[in-house]
Design an enzyme around this catalytic site. Structure first.
Site, PDB file in Angstrom:
ATOM      1  N   GLN A 160     -12.086 -12.502 -44.624  1.00  0.00           N
ATOM      2  CA  GLN A 160     -12.261 -12.977 -45.910  1.00  0.00           C
ATOM      3  C   GLN A 160     -11.634 -14.128 -46.686  1.00  0.00           C
ATOM      4  O   GLN A 160     -11.262 -14.973 -46.417  1.00  0.00           O
ATOM      5  CB  GLN A 160     -11.059 -12.243 -46.633  1.00  0.00           C
ATOM      6  CG  GLN A 160     -10.990 -10.966 -46.862  1.00  0.00           C
ATOM      7  CD  GLN A 160     -10.024 -10.555 -47.352  1.00  0.00           C
ATOM      8  OE1 GLN A 160      -9.006 -10.736 -48.368  1.00  0.00           O
ATOM      9  NE2 GLN A 160      -9.927  -8.739 -47.478  1.00  0.00           N
ATOM     10  N   SER A 163      -9.291 -15.567 -51.995  1.00  0.00           N
ATOM     11  CA  SER A 163      -8.355 -15.867 -53.202  1.00  0.00           C
ATOM     12  C   SER A 163      -8.652 -18.292 -53.142  1.00  0.00           C
ATOM     13  O   SER A 163      -9.105 -18.494 -52.143  1.00  0.00           O
ATOM     14  CB  SER A 163      -6.865 -16.290 -52.381  1.00  0.00           C
ATOM     15  OG  SER A 163      -5.606 -15.248 -52.283  1.00  0.00           O
ATOM     16  N   SER A 195      -6.196 -14.926 -43.595  1.00  0.00           N
ATOM     17  CA  SER A 195      -5.749 -15.280 -42.132  1.00  0.00           C
ATOM     18  C   SER A 195      -6.693 -15.288 -41.495  1.00  0.00           C
ATOM     19  O   SER A 195      -7.950 -15.313 -41.774  1.00  0.00           O
ATOM     20  CB  SER A 195      -4.779 -14.313 -42.126  1.00  0.00           C
ATOM     21  OG  SER A 195      -5.965 -12.803 -42.507  1.00  0.00           O
ATOM     22  N   GLU A 278      -8.127  -2.871 -48.180  1.00  0.00           N
ATOM     23  CA  GLU A 278      -7.051  -3.080 -48.160  1.00  0.00           C
ATOM     24  C   GLU A 278      -6.039  -2.344 -48.656  1.00  0.00           C
ATOM     25  O   GLU A 278      -4.729  -2.044 -47.879  1.00  0.00           O
ATOM     26  CB  GLU A 278      -7.100  -4.963 -48.511  1.00  0.00           C
ATOM     27  CG  GLU A 278      -5.638  -5.503 -48.105  1.00  0.00           C
ATOM     28  CD  GLU A 278      -6.046  -6.812 -48.742  1.00  0.00           C
ATOM     29  OE1 GLU A 278      -6.709  -7.006 -50.171  1.00  0.00           O
ATOM     30  OE2 GLU A 278      -5.455  -7.652 -48.085  1.00  0.00           O
ATOM     31  N   GLU A 405       3.657  -7.382 -58.599  1.00  0.00           N
ATOM     32  CA  GLU A 405       3.655  -7.111 -59.830  1.00  0.00           C
ATOM     33  C   GLU A 405       2.319  -6.181 -60.438  1.00  0.00           C
ATOM     34  O   GLU A 405       2.712  -5.599 -61.027  1.00  0.00           O
ATOM     35  CB  GLU A 405       4.220  -8.453 -60.906  1.00  0.00           C
ATOM     36  CG  GLU A 405       5.313  -9.515 -61.053  1.00  0.00           C
ATOM     37  CD  GLU A 405       5.996  -9.565 -59.171  1.00  0.00           C
ATOM     38  OE1 GLU A 405       5.234 -10.071 -58.064  1.00  0.00           O
ATOM     39  OE2 GLU A 405       6.902  -9.499 -59.396  1.00  0.00           O
TER      40      GLU A 405
END
Lengths: 438, 379, 438, 379
Positions: A160, A163, A195, A278, A405
């Site tokens: 992926q 981010s 990763s 995911e 969160e």
């Protein structure tokens, strides 16, 4: 009563749906596994203090050559699976799949868990589990034919490229630019926390195609050949000392338009479908070094080895950790049972993920307390300093793959139906974050 | 639901059972009715008790068929207990159906079962269990209450039993006492000579507690005198598994109440549930509840001996610990989510809080249940 | 080492500022106290298990006649103080004050703590501590002269009429209407959570005077004579079973305009000055039944009485509670020392308040665990069931006088400088909350 | 600051001291320098060590004047240690200045003090303390290391000492050993016969740890052989009070770093510190830090025997427990506030996390410090 780890069912529990075909499949898969792999001895959960490998690491953190060898073994086993019809059980036959049900897939996983086979997580967790389905749903026909068989044969590992430094919890804040140039797109930007990227042949990149639109729009997703000029993968060293993740720099990377996933400016929807898989896949159990150590067998052996068998305070804390750990195991077993019964899983997966990081953190701090000062340096005593690897790894579990969160927002909003916070930036046009953000 | 004679209910039957109990309680035992009866002399609604027996057969669910019951197990009982816990229904369910019947079953005394289980299953006999003594400790041996056998092989008891659930009004007491052969269980009938029963002021007004004084009180041995410890340990697995079901039922009511309030209560121009402080509080409650629910479910399956279930001793002890902690935590946070209104007598939150603390402590409390968990594993 | 409660200094520590006048004041105050009160025996912190009153209640929860007698005693002692010049140490002389410094005030409190005198909290916490200063700052001259001396003589107890069913954490959301009618205002609405109201002669009411303005504006504050027609005080039963608080219904209550505090529509600012004093006064220590029970002496006596002296698990939990409790005591001592040194206190008061409720809750749950099943009903055993009162009272400490969540917002924003949440209702005109709010 | 000869520094002097240390460290020992030296052979910056000795006199602060020190106490030392903790400065401060000098003072051996304290105060002698043995337990008696006295009244030591701070490079080792008269402390000089010193791989790269092997190693008795337990208990009060100061200094750095990041990092169009989840996390960190700061301050005052301070044994044990828990909690939450970036090697958060865990465990860990607290109270 013998002290063994909570049992994982090695055979599927009462598969009710289409059980006759399932039975034939079980027979076929068992024959395949018997031929190509070794059955795991039963009762491996038993820990004898001081015996076995003394590594308790959540992350790989291994030397590159060891890492590489493991990936090669994973590719080889995936190829063997694929050659015998178990590479992509649920996939369409035109791309090399078996076109069987998710239940067959689950049954195979359960069966395989009884055998000693290479860990194929590097291929399956992200590539086959998340990017494969995305390609199937959103790529053009020729792209599917080109990449899907290769991925499920173990030839193409996918990662992926989501981010970014400025887009963590707020993933829609991606700033990597994709600018169209005829039949190509030119990608520029920086991705982080990827990763597998250092092993990957393919990446799925989420990019900003139109900054004048609100931030959830104006995003387009692409499949990127990681060998293209301008793709640079740099290892990102995490606090454990190892480098499980990477930064990926994209500099004038030219991606053909036929590698686009979904429509132009509709990439957020594409990304969401990728992420849906995911959330469910994280938090499962395995048979790795962490699962071995964070277990009743190991921790009670540790209690004894540290001379604390009769210490009521240590016993109490151990019991608290084991109660949560065992109950979380029950929760996971019940989810699995639900799936095996052919029913849809409930929202318990998010609870399980939160408990997973809670349990690992609690166990590692308890272990540190039982070990005492020997935790501060490597004295050579088995089962003492080795807990550092997990201790230093657990903070990441509260962050990676969605911070706690964000997980709690999701539970609050999607599961419990609580209202969202009033949005402040969902309507305004996106402006690429400037340098002052870190 | 018509109670069938099969021993394991399917998913649909369980759902029918749940709906039957829930709708009966919604009709007949809503919060205002609970408040009314909890302050009455009797302490519960006898007509609700009767209807639960006659219309749903809750009291008979886990009693074997040949003793007048429906022959179901802990899984089915757990479904009903979740609903009773959810509505905080006062009454001798736990004392008679779980502890009383459970003790008779655990002691494996066929003649006592034949004599008393049909009445318990029908809801006409109210049984309870007397174990704790004046020191307030839950134990399974070493009782100061003594059982003496006279020449005619009949037994008398001397001692004091404290913190007995629903002691006042019970017809039958299962009393733990020491005998020369070791700890044993004994049956004492209400009105027996030398038996004095007193009510105590209780923390949870929906769960009454009393004290027994036994002075040369005639009693019948339940099972073999000397089997008391084994019977109580066995009973404890069933009882804590049942309690876990009640705990998660009540805890779920708390979470639902909190979420509903957080969605509707507006402060600072927004529903308070849109603030992360409240939202994450609810998410934490949800997480603990999911784990507790799983533990309660697994404990019931284990007690019923389902083939893929963990050992009953393990699962019941895990559920006892996890559900006790979860319910206490959730009951506390329910007050916090509600703010000032949650702290009033008129709001139900405190009744759940009281129940949570009583549930956590009635079999000894955290020190006991965590240690028991390790013992169940032989640690 | 003897087991005694953490010492509270009975004499002030080195008052450096204007020490000669302080010394004279100490002498005078000591003489007054020696004459009118009995010195508390030292070492009263020592608990002998089974001796003394077995009540551990944070709230009064007492029968009305007991409650009334305590209030009468408080009024009498306040009158005695006042007659001897210690009723309002910092107050202006024209209203019966001594015009001395806050340091003198603190020194007096410290001295008085060494004597056995009636608890005057019912008069001083809200009335003298918070409403007195507000009157002084915001009332007209004739109002000051009329009420201040009466309040400080113990004749007039004052209460806050602030919170409403729809205005809890969001205090500015008050809906009680104040409509001007010539030289009077007509008040209509419902107030809630008003402690002391059932004893009070005076109330400070915060009302909506102009709903067309944004909610922090359009508020006006009034001093209300509680004996006026239309003021109805109803006890509000809290979860402990007692009724420490009240609801106050205002129905066409006519308040003269000269009883207004501050300007019309400027009541929010007036209210803020009142609340500023509150935050500081909550969370202090006293010598009441709670302080006696939540102490090292009591809890260690309990450990022994429950037969847990050698139980490592109980010891560990006790030590955790006592460590926090003792350290919070140090924090409070240091705040006091700062004040006595004439320096301004820091933000530690908010930390102290959070720790106060944390410590009381932790102690009551620990006590429940030590007591075990005897906590579920009154068996007559000393020091067991009595803990229920505190156990049931502690949830309120996380709510009343500002919820923990509001306290944490204040710490985050005012102490640490973190940004506020984007406001959604501070600019829009106030609309009185409608019936669907509860 | 010029070190004066008064024994108690005023508020202004303390502030001067704090600023001197802070500005020197900001100049010479910023994060990049710390990372550089922590991976160097020596493990610390010798020139920073020298400047702290020569320009500020940190090493000499709590050494009595007649032994070449400044004659201040724990309060003043605590001010310096807060700064050293804040900047995670590597070097033998804790080992030499706190433990080494502390052991000499605790043993009250005048000749040993006269011989070695001036060097420690000047920063020219590096001392450390060796207590823990191969079983990893912190204890004050029952050592397997044996001290033997020969006919000439000179001592030799045999045994192994583990987890010795800054063992490699130290000039002087204070070694705890059992003697026929009970536990005693002994001085071993570097290079002594039969002394082998090995470095160990440490959890906290800014705090080095090693092992000593003693084989017939000549040693000098420190104080009266047999006084070891009392001296170590006394030392423990000083050492844990000093550690508490270091812990709160480091924890405050974590909080400041977290707050700064929460103000500046934007996600979802807002600084993350405006979200209650992050804001309340910071508020909780603040609350724990305030209590820990109070405990550390009180412990220093108590060790210095200030008139209105609590007993040193109590305050030091309270501070050890409270500051250990607070720092660990704050270091963990610092990573959480920072999200992914906080989990990288390049971010300092993990260095604080490592230091927090080492600080929590180096004197035995929670099981030991909570029990010790009760013992200090005679419970």
């Amino acid at each position: 009563m013998t002290a063994s780890a909570p049992a994982t069912p090695a055979t599927p529990a009462s598969p009710t749906a289409s059980s006759s075909s399932i039975e034939a499949f079980v027979e076929e898969a068992s024959a395949f596994l018997d031929e190509h792999a070794t059955r795991r001895p039963t009762g491996t959960g038993r820990v004898v203090w001081g015996e076995g490998e003394d590594r308790i690491s959540y992350f790989g953190d291994e030397p590159p050559e060891v890492d590489r060898a493991k990936v090669d073994a994973a590719r080889a086993w995936q190829r063997t699976r694929h050659e015998h019809g178990f590479g992509w059980i649920t996939g369409p036959t035109e791309y090399g799949g078996r076109a069987l049900s998710p239940l067959h897939d689950l049954v195979y996983d359960q069966l395989e868990a009884g055998y000693d086979v290479p860990d194929t997580g590097v291929i399956s967790l992200i590539g086959l589990g998340m990017i494969g389905p995305t390609i199937l749903a959103h790529a053009r026909e020729e792209i599917k034919q080109r990449y899907l068989p290769a991925m499920f044969r173990g030839d193409a590992i996918a990662c992926q490229l989501f981010s970014e430094p400025g887009a963590g919890s707020d993933l829609a804040n991606v700033a990597t630019r994709a600018v169209r140039d005829g039949e190509e797109w030119v990608l520029n930007g920086q991705k982080v926390w990827t990763s597998v990227a250092h092993h990957a042949e393919l990446g799925m990149a989420v990019c900003r195609s139109d900054p004048s639109q609100p931030k959830h729009r104006g995003i387009t997703a692409f499949l990127v050949d990681m060998s293209l000029p301008g793709v640079e993968v740099r290892p990102l060293r995490q606090m454990t000392g190892g480098a499980e993740f990477n930064e990926v720099f994209l500099t004038d990377v030219r991606v053909p338009d036929d590698h686009r996933l979904g429509e132009v400016d509709d990439g957020w929807r594409v990304t969401m479908t990728t992420l849906m898989s995911e959330r469910a896949s994280v938090g499962g159990e395995g048979a790795g070094p962490v699962e071995r150590a964070v277990s009743r067998s190991y921790l009670t052996a540790m209690l004894e080895a540290m001379g604390l068998s009769r210490d009521a305070a240590a016993r109490r804390r151990l019991a608290e950790v084991l109660a949560d750990l065992t109950a979380t195991g029950y929760l996971n077993q019940q989810s699995l049972r639900t799936l095996l019964d052919g029913r849809a899983p409930g929202p318990e997966a998010s609870a399980s993920k939160l408990m997973f990081s809670h349990n690992l953190a609690a166990a590692s701090h308890l272990a540190a307390e039982m070990v005492g000062p020997r935790m501060i340096a490597e004295t050579g005593d088995w089962g003492t300093f080795s807990w550092n690897e997990l201790l230093l790894g657990t903070p990441a579990l509260r962050i990676l793959g969605g911070t706690e969160e964000i997980m709690k927002n999701i539970i609050g909003e999607r599961v419990l139906g609580l209202p969202k916070e009033p949005g402040t930036d969902t309507k305004a046009p996106f402006r690429a974050p400037t340098g002052e953000q870190s | 639901m018509t109670v069938t004679t099969t021993a394991i209910a399917g998913a649909e039957e369980l759902e029918d059972l749940r709906l039957s109990v829930r709708s009966l309680l919604a009709d007949k035992s809503d919060e205002s009715r609970v408040r009314e009866v909890m302050e009455s002399d009797l302490g519960y609604d006898a007509s609700v008790w009767r209807q639960l027996a006659d219309q749903v057969g809750v009291q008979s669910l886990a009693v074997p068929e040949h003793h007048g019951g429906a022959g179901f197990g802990q899984v089915e009982l757990g479904v009903a207990l979740r609903e009773l816990g959810r509505a905080l229904v006062p009454g001798p369910f736990f004392s008679s159906v779980v502890l009383g019947a459970g003790a008779l079953l655990a002691a494996q005394d066929e003649s006592a079962m034949a004599a008393h289980l049909p009445g318990i299953a029908a809801g006409t006999t109210l049984a309870t269990l007397a174990v704790i003594e004046t020191d307030g400790q839950w134990r399974t041996h070493g009782f100061t209450t003594r059982a003496r056998e006279d020449a005619e092989a009949s037994w008398t008891l001397d001692g004091e039993k404290s913190l007995v659930l629903d002691a006042v009004g019970a017809d039958l007491y299962v009393v733990a006492a020491d005998t020369p052969h070791g700890p044993g269980l004994f049956l004492v009938e209400s009105g027996a000579a030398g038996l004095e029963v007193t009510g105590l002021r209780a923390l949870d007004p929906t769960r009454r507690v009393g004290r027994l004084t036994l002075t040369g009180t005639p009693a019948a041995a339940l099972g073999r005198p000397g089997n008391g410890t084994a019977a109580l340990e066995h009973l404890l697995d069933r009882a804590t598994a049942a309690l876990a079901a009640e705990q998660v039922g009540a805890a779920r009511a708390c979470l639902e109440m909190s979420v509903a309030y957080a969605r509707q209560r507006v402060q600072f121009g927004r529903p308070i549930g849109s603030f992360q402080a409240v939202k994450h509080m609810c998410a934490d409650m949800f997480t603990r509840l999911e784990v507790a629910e799983a533990a309660a479910t697994e404990a019931a399956r284990a007690v019923d001996g389902l083939p893929d279930a963990p050992p009953a001793g393990e699962a019941a002890a895990v559920a006892h610990a996890v559900c006790s902690e979860a319910f206490m935590f959730i009951a506390q946070q329910t007050i916090q989510v509600h703010g000032g209104i949650g702290f009033t007598w008129e709001h139900p939150a405190h009744l759940y809080f009281r129940r949570a603390k009583v549930s956590q402590l009635m079999f000894g409390g955290p020190a006991v249940y965590y240690e028991r968990l390790l013992e169940r594993w032989g640690v």
